[in-house]
Scaffold this motif. Structure first.
Motif, PDB file in Angstrom:
ATOM      1  N   GLU A   1       0.937  -0.896  -0.445  1.00  0.00           N
ATOM      2  CA  GLU A   1       0.007   0.228  -0.023  1.00  0.00           C
ATOM      3  C   GLU A   1       0.978   1.605  -0.043  1.00  0.00           C
ATOM      4  O   GLU A   1       1.920   1.679   0.520  1.00  0.00           O
ATOM      5  CB  GLU A   1      -0.647  -0.180   1.211  1.00  0.00           C
ATOM      6  N   GLY A   2       0.405   1.787  -0.349  1.00  0.00           N
ATOM      7  CA  GLY A   2       1.183   3.448  -0.405  1.00  0.00           C
ATOM      8  C   GLY A   2       0.589   4.205   1.172  1.00  0.00           C
ATOM      9  O   GLY A   2       0.415   4.267   1.055  1.00  0.00           O
TER      10      GLY A   2
ATOM     11  N   GLY B   1       0.369  15.940   8.832  1.00  0.00           N
ATOM     12  CA  GLY B   1       1.063  14.973   8.519  1.00  0.00           C
ATOM     13  C   GLY B   1      -0.101  13.531   9.114  1.00  0.00           C
ATOM     14  O   GLY B   1       0.510  12.285   9.812  1.00  0.00           O
ATOM     15  N   PHE B   2      -1.194  13.948   8.566  1.00  0.00           N
ATOM     16  CA  PHE B   2      -2.055  12.664   8.899  1.00  0.00           C
ATOM     17  C   PHE B   2      -1.891  12.015   7.246  1.00  0.00           C
ATOM     18  O   PHE B   2      -1.731  12.103   6.614  1.00  0.00           O
ATOM     19  CB  PHE B   2      -3.393  13.510   8.687  1.00  0.00           C
ATOM     20  N   THR B   3      -2.011  10.447   8.231  1.00  0.00           N
ATOM     21  CA  THR B   3      -1.716   8.941   7.313  1.00  0.00           C
ATOM     22  C   THR B   3      -2.408   9.179   6.563  1.00  0.00           C
ATOM     23  O   THR B   3      -3.859   8.459   7.075  1.00  0.00           O
ATOM     24  CB  THR B   3      -0.809   8.350   8.284  1.00  0.00           C
ATOM     25  N   ILE B   4      -2.913   8.562   5.466  1.00  0.00           N
ATOM     26  CA  ILE B   4      -3.837   8.156   4.448  1.00  0.00           C
ATOM     27  C   ILE B   4      -2.586   7.063   3.534  1.00  0.00           C
ATOM     28  O   ILE B   4      -2.069   7.100   2.523  1.00  0.00           O
ATOM     29  CB  ILE B   4      -4.336   8.814   3.299  1.00  0.00           C
ATOM     30  N   PHE B   5      -3.183   5.372   3.795  1.00  0.00           N
ATOM     31  CA  PHE B   5      -3.215   4.023   3.450  1.00  0.00           C
ATOM     32  C   PHE B   5      -4.079   3.439   1.949  1.00  0.00           C
ATOM     33  O   PHE B   5      -5.328   4.153   1.943  1.00  0.00           O
ATOM     34  CB  PHE B   5      -3.434   2.998   4.509  1.00  0.00           C
ATOM     35  N   VAL B   6      -2.768   4.367   0.769  1.00  0.00           N
ATOM     36  CA  VAL B   6      -3.710   3.916  -0.444  1.00  0.00           C
ATOM     37  C   VAL B   6      -3.126   2.391  -1.326  1.00  0.00           C
ATOM     38  O   VAL B   6      -2.232   2.664  -1.821  1.00  0.00           O
ATOM     39  CB  VAL B   6      -3.414   4.958  -1.210  1.00  0.00           C
TER      40      VAL B   6
ATOM     41  N   TYR C   1      -8.024   5.308   4.971  1.00  0.00           N
ATOM     42  CA  TYR C   1      -7.942   4.554   3.615  1.00  0.00           C
ATOM     43  C   TYR C   1      -7.965   4.992   2.759  1.00  0.00           C
ATOM     44  O   TYR C   1      -9.530   5.571   2.391  1.00  0.00           O
ATOM     45  CB  TYR C   1      -8.685   3.258   4.022  1.00  0.00           C
ATOM     46  N   GLY C   2      -7.480   5.285   1.530  1.00  0.00           N
ATOM     47  CA  GLY C   2      -8.533   5.761  -0.004  1.00  0.00           C
ATOM     48  C   GLY C   2      -8.585   4.397  -0.764  1.00  0.00           C
ATOM     49  O   GLY C   2      -7.040   3.852  -1.190  1.00  0.00           O
TER      50      GLY C   2
END
Length: 456
Positions: free
Chosen positions: A20-21, A28-33, A55-56
């Motif tokens: 996952e990217g 600084g909020f994290t988004i997993f793609v 999650y995106g």
């Protein structure tokens, strides 16, 4: 503030261990793609928002990574078997090396330079010698394949590119037999069925012997038209040496039951790791990638630094595969394993290979090894190959009290390995080198073998 169901454009700044990217907002909020790669600019739709991450879903790749590849498998995006087919194999190895480095530095508080580059395969496909495929029916259509991630929905499969080709042939033959004879699958619309008969198809293949075992996992011993299937399998796959029926009637996620019946041939097949021959039954544990297993065990033997004078303990020895490798250069090897059936297999494997300098004991390593020490048996070298949860601290304490010169730690989970390396450092053991080995190409899993020495 990131909002669910809204679309955004982000740069992927890091890579997760399952492919996952990872994107970051300015705050600084994290988004997993999933399926995005480091270095890409992507359009995503947010599908889940938690307190510290989201999650995106990948909508569009605006700028492609040079490491992106078209997956060879047409069901890659839906199947739960692989997670890294969308990136080059060299990049897969780099992702795994980085994962081990992150664990070693962040959890183990050790220097990342101790971690060597991951040892990969020449051909990172068709490497698995065992497959277990659930059988079901959904909307009237027969489904044989792997479960989708986090579900009991079976993704129908014609061919799996990380399994041996023999498995594809078996599935094709069994599929035709099921349809022709109206055999009832066990999983119906994602749920277990009380009337279902066929639960799983298991195929094992000897990498060096080419021998094939087919196991039908059913809820009953009564299988209609089984002779027709046996004849079709033998005719279609001449390498078949064993066709078994395994009875599993309990409504659990455990695939194999305790009772197995021979329908054709023998109740086992054989294969080799290095020069050692192993007999494999339906319930036997045997490493699924024999090519990389030989590399992993050879590295463990190298790290052990044996001269022929040493006594070695092999904790969590399983069916004795590492013990036999160590026996080549050790004076004596003691293998310990909690599963009685595995120890029975280990004893048979030693006999099969004419090895007489190994001894196996049943029980928890954290209990048996201290007992052995009390008996006056002490090791110069200890090899541990624990389950994913790592070693019990009591075992590490017992090993440290015995003070062997070297510890070789084989691990299938870099995070618990790193935790135990930190514990062993406090007990006077210095980590010398950490070698990842890619046992499972196209997935995020990585095996690691580590050498520790007693600090002077």
């Amino acid at each position: 503030m990131i909002e669910k169901n809204k679309e955004y454009i982000f740069d992927i700044v890091d890579q997760g261990y399952e492919g996952e990217g990872i994107a970051k907002t300015e705050e600084g909020f994290t988004i997993f793609v999933p399926e995005a790669l480091k270095g890409e600019r992507v359009k995503i739709k947010i599908v889940k928002v938690k307190k510290n991450y989201a999650y995106g879903k990948l909508i569009e790749i605006i700028t492609h990574s040079e490491n992106r590849e078209i997956p060879v498998c047409p069901i890659f995006k839906r199947c739960g078997g692989c997670s890294l087919q969308h990136t080059s194999y060299n990049n897969q190895l780099e992702i795994k090396t980085q994962r081990v480095k992150d664990c070693v530095t962040k959890i183990g508080k050790l220097d990342s330079s101790l971690v060597k580059n991951t040892l990969g395969m020449k051909n990172p496909y068709r490497y698995r010698n065992k497959v277990q495929l659930p059988v079901g029916i959904n909307k009237g259509e027969l489904q044989i394949g792997f479960f989708a991630p986090r579900s009991h929905d079976i993704i129908n499969m014609e061919s799996c590119f990380i399994q041996d080709e023999a498995a594809d042939k078996v599935v094709k033959i069994v599929r035709a037999w099921i349809i022709k004879n109206n055999i009832k699958p066990y999983i119906v619309e994602g749920e277990y069925s009380k009337e279902g008969l066929l639960r799983h198809i298991m195929v094992r293949r000897g990498f060096k012997t080419y021998e094939v075992m087919v196991v039908l996992v059913t809820t009953s011993e009564k299988v209609p038209h089984k002779d027709e299937l046996i004849n079709a399998l033998i005719e279609g796959i001449p390498e078949i040496k064993s066709i078994m029926l395994n009875i599993s009637s309990k409504p659990t996620n455990v695939i194999l039951g305790d009772k197995s019946i021979v329908l054709y041939g023998k109740d086992l097949i054989s294969d080799y790791i290095g020069d050692f021959k192993f007999n494999i039954s339906p319930l036997s544990f045997f490493q699924v990638n024999p090519v990389q297993t030989e590399i992993l065990y050879s590295k463990a033997l190298e790290f052990a630094g044996l001269s022929g004078k040493e006594t070695v303990f092999d904790a969590y020895c399983g069916t004795g595969t590492i013990s036999l490798f160590l026996s080549q250069k050790a004076k004596k090897v003691y293998g310990v394993e909690i599963v009685p059936e595995a120890i029975e297999n280990a004893i048979e494997n030693a006999k099969e290979n004419g090895i007489d300098n190994v001894e196996f004991r049943v029980g928890k390593s954290e209990e048996i090894i201290p007992q052995m020490i009390e008996e006056g048996i002490k090791a110069d070298v200890v090899v541990v190959d624990p389950p994913r949860k790592g070693c019990e601290k009591s075992l590490l304490e017992a090993i440290a009290d015995m003070a062997p010169q070297r510890i070789v730690y084989v691990s299938c989970d870099p995070s618990t390995l790193a935790r135990d390396l930190a514990i062993l450092k406090e007990m006077g053991y210095e980590t010398i080198k950490v070698q990842p080995v890619d046992m499972f190409p196209q997935t995020g899993h990585v095996e690691v073998v580590t050498l520790l020495v007693k600090e002077r």
